[in-house]
Write a protein that holds these residues in place. Structure first.
Motif, PDB file in Angstrom:
ATOM      1  N   LYS A 249       0.582  -1.321   0.185  1.00 52.23           N
ATOM      2  CA  LYS A 249      -0.044  -0.098  -0.337  1.00 52.23           C
ATOM      3  C   LYS A 249       1.589   1.372  -0.101  1.00 52.23           C
ATOM      4  CE  LYS A 249      -3.702   2.118   2.263  1.00 52.23           C
ATOM      5  NZ  LYS A 249      -4.962   1.867   3.040  1.00 52.23           N
ATOM      6  N   PRO A 250       1.441   1.343   0.966  1.00 48.93           N
ATOM      7  CA  PRO A 250       2.421   2.513   0.938  1.00 48.93           C
ATOM      8  C   PRO A 250       3.677   2.459  -0.530  1.00 48.93           C
ATOM      9  CG  PRO A 250       3.643   1.196   2.389  1.00 48.93           C
ATOM     10  CD  PRO A 250       2.501   0.493   2.029  1.00 48.93           C
ATOM     11  N   LEU A 251       3.809   1.607  -1.378  1.00 45.98           N
ATOM     12  CA  LEU A 251       4.697   1.688  -2.318  1.00 45.98           C
ATOM     13  C   LEU A 251       3.361   1.708  -3.042  1.00 45.98           C
ATOM     14  CD1 LEU A 251       7.056  -1.376  -2.221  1.00 45.98           C
ATOM     15  CD2 LEU A 251       7.931   1.056  -1.980  1.00 45.98           C
ATOM     16  N   THR A 252       2.369   2.380  -3.403  1.00 44.82           N
ATOM     17  CA  THR A 252       1.453   2.406  -4.218  1.00 44.82           C
ATOM     18  C   THR A 252       1.186   3.545  -3.996  1.00 44.82           C
ATOM     19  OG1 THR A 252       0.493   0.076  -4.368  1.00 44.82           O
ATOM     20  CG2 THR A 252      -0.338   1.667  -5.473  1.00 44.82           C
ATOM     21  N   ILE A 253       1.511   3.939  -3.129  1.00 43.12           N
ATOM     22  CA  ILE A 253       1.081   5.236  -2.649  1.00 43.12           C
ATOM     23  C   ILE A 253       2.058   6.695  -3.911  1.00 43.12           C
ATOM     24  CG2 ILE A 253       0.894   7.215  -1.345  1.00 43.12           C
ATOM     25  CD1 ILE A 253      -1.023   5.503   0.543  1.00 43.12           C
ATOM     26  N   LEU A 254       3.389   6.134  -3.299  1.00 44.14           N
ATOM     27  CA  LEU A 254       4.932   6.792  -3.722  1.00 44.14           C
ATOM     28  C   LEU A 254       4.630   6.626  -4.995  1.00 44.14           C
ATOM     29  CD1 LEU A 254       7.092   8.564  -2.936  1.00 44.14           C
ATOM     30  CD2 LEU A 254       8.306   5.601  -3.050  1.00 44.14           C
ATOM     31  N   LEU A 255       3.780   5.533  -5.823  1.00 43.15           N
ATOM     32  CA  LEU A 255       4.268   5.520  -7.584  1.00 43.15           C
ATOM     33  C   LEU A 255       2.993   6.573  -7.993  1.00 43.15           C
ATOM     34  CD1 LEU A 255       5.707   4.779 -10.254  1.00 43.15           C
ATOM     35  CD2 LEU A 255       3.798   2.712 -10.042  1.00 43.15           C
ATOM     36  N   ILE A 256       2.031   6.264  -6.558  1.00 46.36           N
ATOM     37  CA  ILE A 256       0.638   7.368  -7.708  1.00 46.36           C
ATOM     38  C   ILE A 256       0.660   8.763  -7.546  1.00 46.36           C
ATOM     39  CG2 ILE A 256      -1.963   7.831  -7.306  1.00 46.36           C
ATOM     40  CD1 ILE A 256      -2.547   5.098  -6.909  1.00 46.36           C
ATOM     41  N   VAL A 257       1.850   8.988  -6.117  1.00 40.64           N
ATOM     42  CA  VAL A 257       2.366  10.631  -5.852  1.00 40.64           C
ATOM     43  C   VAL A 257       2.945  11.056  -6.915  1.00 40.64           C
ATOM     44  CG1 VAL A 257       3.514  12.206  -4.511  1.00 40.64           C
ATOM     45  CG2 VAL A 257       1.762  10.091  -3.700  1.00 40.64           C
ATOM     46  N   SER A 258       4.411  10.104  -6.956  1.00 34.61           N
ATOM     47  CA  SER A 258       5.059  10.673  -8.563  1.00 34.61           C
ATOM     48  C   SER A 258       4.868  10.527  -9.728  1.00 34.61           C
ATOM     49  CB  SER A 258       6.458   9.539  -8.324  1.00 34.61           C
ATOM     50  OG  SER A 258       6.481   8.315  -8.511  1.00 34.61           O
ATOM     51  N   ALA A 259       3.949  10.074  -9.655  1.00 36.93           N
ATOM     52  CA  ALA A 259       3.257   9.812 -11.368  1.00 36.93           C
ATOM     53  C   ALA A 259       2.582  10.927 -11.233  1.00 36.93           C
ATOM     54  CB  ALA A 259       2.310   8.614 -11.441  1.00 36.93           C
ATOM     55  N   CYS A 260       1.860  11.612 -10.796  1.00 32.83           N
ATOM     56  CA  CYS A 260       0.713  12.672 -10.313  1.00 32.83           C
ATOM     57  C   CYS A 260       1.825  13.806 -10.723  1.00 32.83           C
ATOM     58  CB  CYS A 260       0.239  12.507  -9.012  1.00 32.83           C
ATOM     59  SG  CYS A 260      -0.696  11.494  -8.975  1.00 32.83           S
ATOM     60  N   MET A 261       3.126  13.767  -9.519  1.00 32.68           N
ATOM     61  CA  MET A 261       3.737  14.690  -9.775  1.00 32.68           C
ATOM     62  C   MET A 261       4.504  15.346 -11.301  1.00 32.68           C
ATOM     63  SD  MET A 261       8.030  15.550  -8.509  1.00 32.68           S
ATOM     64  CE  MET A 261       8.931  13.926  -9.876  1.00 32.68           C
ATOM     65  N   GLU A 262       5.179  13.357 -12.276  1.00 27.43           N
ATOM     66  CA  GLU A 262       4.967  13.770 -13.437  1.00 27.43           C
ATOM     67  C   GLU A 262       4.162  14.064 -14.324  1.00 27.43           C
ATOM     68  OE1 GLU A 262       7.348  11.345 -16.611  1.00 27.43           O
ATOM     69  OE2 GLU A 262       6.365   9.825 -15.203  1.00 27.43           O
ATOM     70  N   ALA A 263       2.654  14.019 -13.644  1.00 22.66           N
ATOM     71  CA  ALA A 263       1.945  14.442 -14.697  1.00 22.66           C
ATOM     72  C   ALA A 263       1.586  16.145 -14.691  1.00 22.66           C
ATOM     73  CB  ALA A 263       0.119  14.265 -14.454  1.00 22.66           C
ATOM     74  N   PHE A 264       1.310  16.785 -14.125  1.00 22.96           N
ATOM     75  CA  PHE A 264       1.944  18.282 -13.192  1.00 22.96           C
ATOM     76  C   PHE A 264       3.210  18.979 -14.210  1.00 22.96           C
ATOM     77  CE2 PHE A 264       4.030  21.769 -11.166  1.00 22.96           C
ATOM     78  CZ  PHE A 264       3.255  22.248 -10.986  1.00 22.96           C
ATOM     79  N   ALA A 265       4.023  17.556 -14.323  1.00 26.90           N
ATOM     80  CA  ALA A 265       5.366  18.666 -15.369  1.00 26.90           C
ATOM     81  C   ALA A 265       5.108  18.793 -17.086  1.00 26.90           C
ATOM     82  CB  ALA A 265       6.316  17.221 -15.125  1.00 26.90           C
ATOM     83  N   ALA A 266       4.051  17.860 -17.306  1.00 20.33           N
ATOM     84  CA  ALA A 266       3.731  17.295 -18.344  1.00 20.33           C
ATOM     85  C   ALA A 266       2.715  18.225 -19.107  1.00 20.33           C
ATOM     86  CB  ALA A 266       3.051  15.607 -18.998  1.00 20.33           C
TER      87      ALA A 266
ATOM     88  N   LEU B 199       7.537  -3.086 -14.986  1.00 22.45           N
ATOM     89  CA  LEU B 199       8.017  -2.537 -13.285  1.00 22.45           C
ATOM     90  C   LEU B 199       7.477  -2.471 -12.020  1.00 22.45           C
ATOM     91  CD1 LEU B 199       7.947   1.130 -14.910  1.00 22.45           C
ATOM     92  CD2 LEU B 199       9.948  -0.472 -15.019  1.00 22.45           C
ATOM     93  N   SER B 200       8.255  -3.302 -11.204  1.00 19.90           N
ATOM     94  CA  SER B 200       7.503  -2.440  -9.878  1.00 19.90           C
ATOM     95  C   SER B 200       7.140  -2.010  -8.939  1.00 19.90           C
ATOM     96  CB  SER B 200       9.430  -3.750  -8.815  1.00 19.90           C
ATOM     97  OG  SER B 200       9.800  -2.887  -8.449  1.00 19.90           O
ATOM     98  N   LEU B 201       6.537  -1.745  -8.372  1.00 17.81           N
ATOM     99  CA  LEU B 201       6.216  -0.173  -7.910  1.00 17.81           C
ATOM    100  C   LEU B 201       7.815   0.589  -7.664  1.00 17.81           C
ATOM    101  CD1 LEU B 201       3.288  -1.424  -4.957  1.00 17.81           C
ATOM    102  CD2 LEU B 201       3.075  -0.638  -7.446  1.00 17.81           C
ATOM    103  N   LEU B 202       8.242  -0.108  -6.705  1.00 16.75           N
ATOM    104  CA  LEU B 202       9.597   0.879  -6.886  1.00 16.75           C
ATOM    105  C   LEU B 202      10.538   1.302  -7.840  1.00 16.75           C
ATOM    106  CD1 LEU B 202      10.622   2.462  -4.062  1.00 16.75           C
ATOM    107  CD2 LEU B 202      12.523   0.417  -3.923  1.00 16.75           C
ATOM    108  N   GLN B 203       9.961   0.648  -9.525  1.00 19.41           N
ATOM    109  CA  GLN B 203      10.859   0.888 -10.057  1.00 19.41           C
ATOM    110  C   GLN B 203      10.051   2.161 -10.608  1.00 19.41           C
ATOM    111  OE1 GLN B 203      10.743  -2.834 -12.382  1.00 19.41           O
ATOM    112  NE2 GLN B 203      13.635  -3.129 -11.819  1.00 19.41           N
TER     113      GLN B 203
END
Length: 359
Positions: free
Chosen positions: A168-185, A238-242
């Motif tokens: 669960k925490p790794l999933t949340i980390l990946l979703i947050v980082s993906a949202c950050m990249e969407a912001f960058a887009a 990819l794994s969640l951390l990757q």
């Protein structure tokens, strides 16, 4: 007035295609790793955060609007030609399901207009093109280095593979980082649609950012499915951390470039990071995948294709130079024919070799 409306409509359609292409770059790792299993949810998230990022993209808008060619040659007709050439290139790539750099196609179209009028800011163009090469390479190297660290951590601590209580925490980390990249887009790419409009004085920069951000978000939600599938599933698993490593690497680099007003190829940056991570696991055999070859071909061809389209449209509709246009079309047809012949010969040789090996 009518032409201004046409230019704005094309810009909005272009923004939608940018959203579709940006979906793959931003949410590909999260979707590919299973952190966001539903494609529709991934597209909704990238749409929302791309819109928020667009509100911070003013510096890149100024670069696209007036940093490559002088505003004195940018009228309504030229804006329509630039956007039409870039939009057509991107639309074809989206139909093929190939993640394409919107920065490359729009800059290519602007350069085509500059060549037609023999007026280009070469120093600015050199800086932009240099970062097209530098930033994806940096993304690959960072992802490759961090990928080794992630692999060691996952080997030493198996729970980091996303199983058990750590999922669960790794999933949340990946979703947050993906949202950050969407912001960058949104921050970097909205300029590709509205920059020419702002450069020609057709709309105010603040209105352009809001309008462009809205249509980028709409395109991500409505048109992003096929490109998301390409970046998320067809390159490497990819794994969640990757996946978090890829998104954080790509998002950080693009946000940094956006602060300095540099339009950079977000899709190339993210795809390069994915390849860097994949190379850690599968070695350089990953580079043999046909989808990677197809993506590289499109990356190379896309700015040249939009440049030629823009240049040809100006010759046809603005200058009435039919002789030069005929020469240009002849050169394109000859090049396409030579490439087709090359592929046919190569395929025949491969078939002959396979038959011989079978004997």
């Amino acid at each position: 007035m009518t032409l201004s409306i046409v230019a704005i409509v094309i810009a909005c359609f272009f923004a939608m295609n940018i959203g579709a292409s940006g979906t793959a770059a931003a949410m590909g790792p999260a979707y590919g790793s299973g952190a966001i299993p539903k494609k529709r949810v991934a597209m909704l998230l990238v749409g929302a955060f791309a819109f928020l990022g667009a509100l911070s993209g003013g510096e890149v808008v100024r670069t696209i609007g007036s940093g490559i060619i002088p505003t004195s040659i940018v009228d309504v007709e030229v804006v329509i030609i630039i956007l039409a050439a870039a939009c057509l290139s991107l639309f074809i790539a989206n139909l093929l399901g190939i993640p394409l750099s919107t920065s490359e196609v729009v800059v290519g179209a602007i350069v085509g207009a500059g060549i037609a009028y023999q007026s280009l800011f070469f120093n600015s163009l050199f800086v932009i093109v240099s970062f097209w090469v530098i930033v994806p390479i940096v993304a690959f190297l960072l992802a490759f280095v961090f990928g080794h660290l992630v692999k060691r951590l996952e080997k030493k601590h198996p729970m980091l593979n996303g199983k058990g209580k750590w999922r669960k925490p790794l999933t949340i980390l990946l979703i947050v980082s993906a949202c950050m990249e969407a912001f960058a887009a949104g921050m970097n790419n909205v300029a590709n649609a509205v920059g020419p409009l702002v450069g020609a004085g057709l709309i105010d920069i603040h209105i352009g950012i809001i309008m462009g951000g809205f249509f980028v978000a709409l395109g991500a939600i409505l048109l992003g499915g096929r490109v998301l599938e390409t970046n998320g599933k067809r390159i490497t698993k990819l794994s969640l951390l990757q996946g978090s490593t890829v998104s954080i690497t790509g998002g950080s680099l693009v946000i940094t470039a956006s602060v300095f007003g540099l339009p950079v190829p977000l899709t190339q940056v993210t795809t390069s990071a994915i390849i860097g991570i994949g190379t850690v696991d599968g070695g350089f055999r990953l580079w043999q995948k046909s989808i990677l070859k197809q993506i590289v071909k499109v990356w190379i061809v896309s700015p040249l294709f939009s440049l030629v389209l823009s240049y040809g449209f100006i010759l046809l509709f603005k200058e009435g130079d039919y002789y030069s246009l005929a020469v240009l079309l002849s050169a394109l047809i000859a090049t396409a024919g030579a490439y087709s012949l090359y592929r046919t010969v190569r395929q025949n040789r491969r078939t002959t070799y396979d038959d011989g090996a079978g004997i």
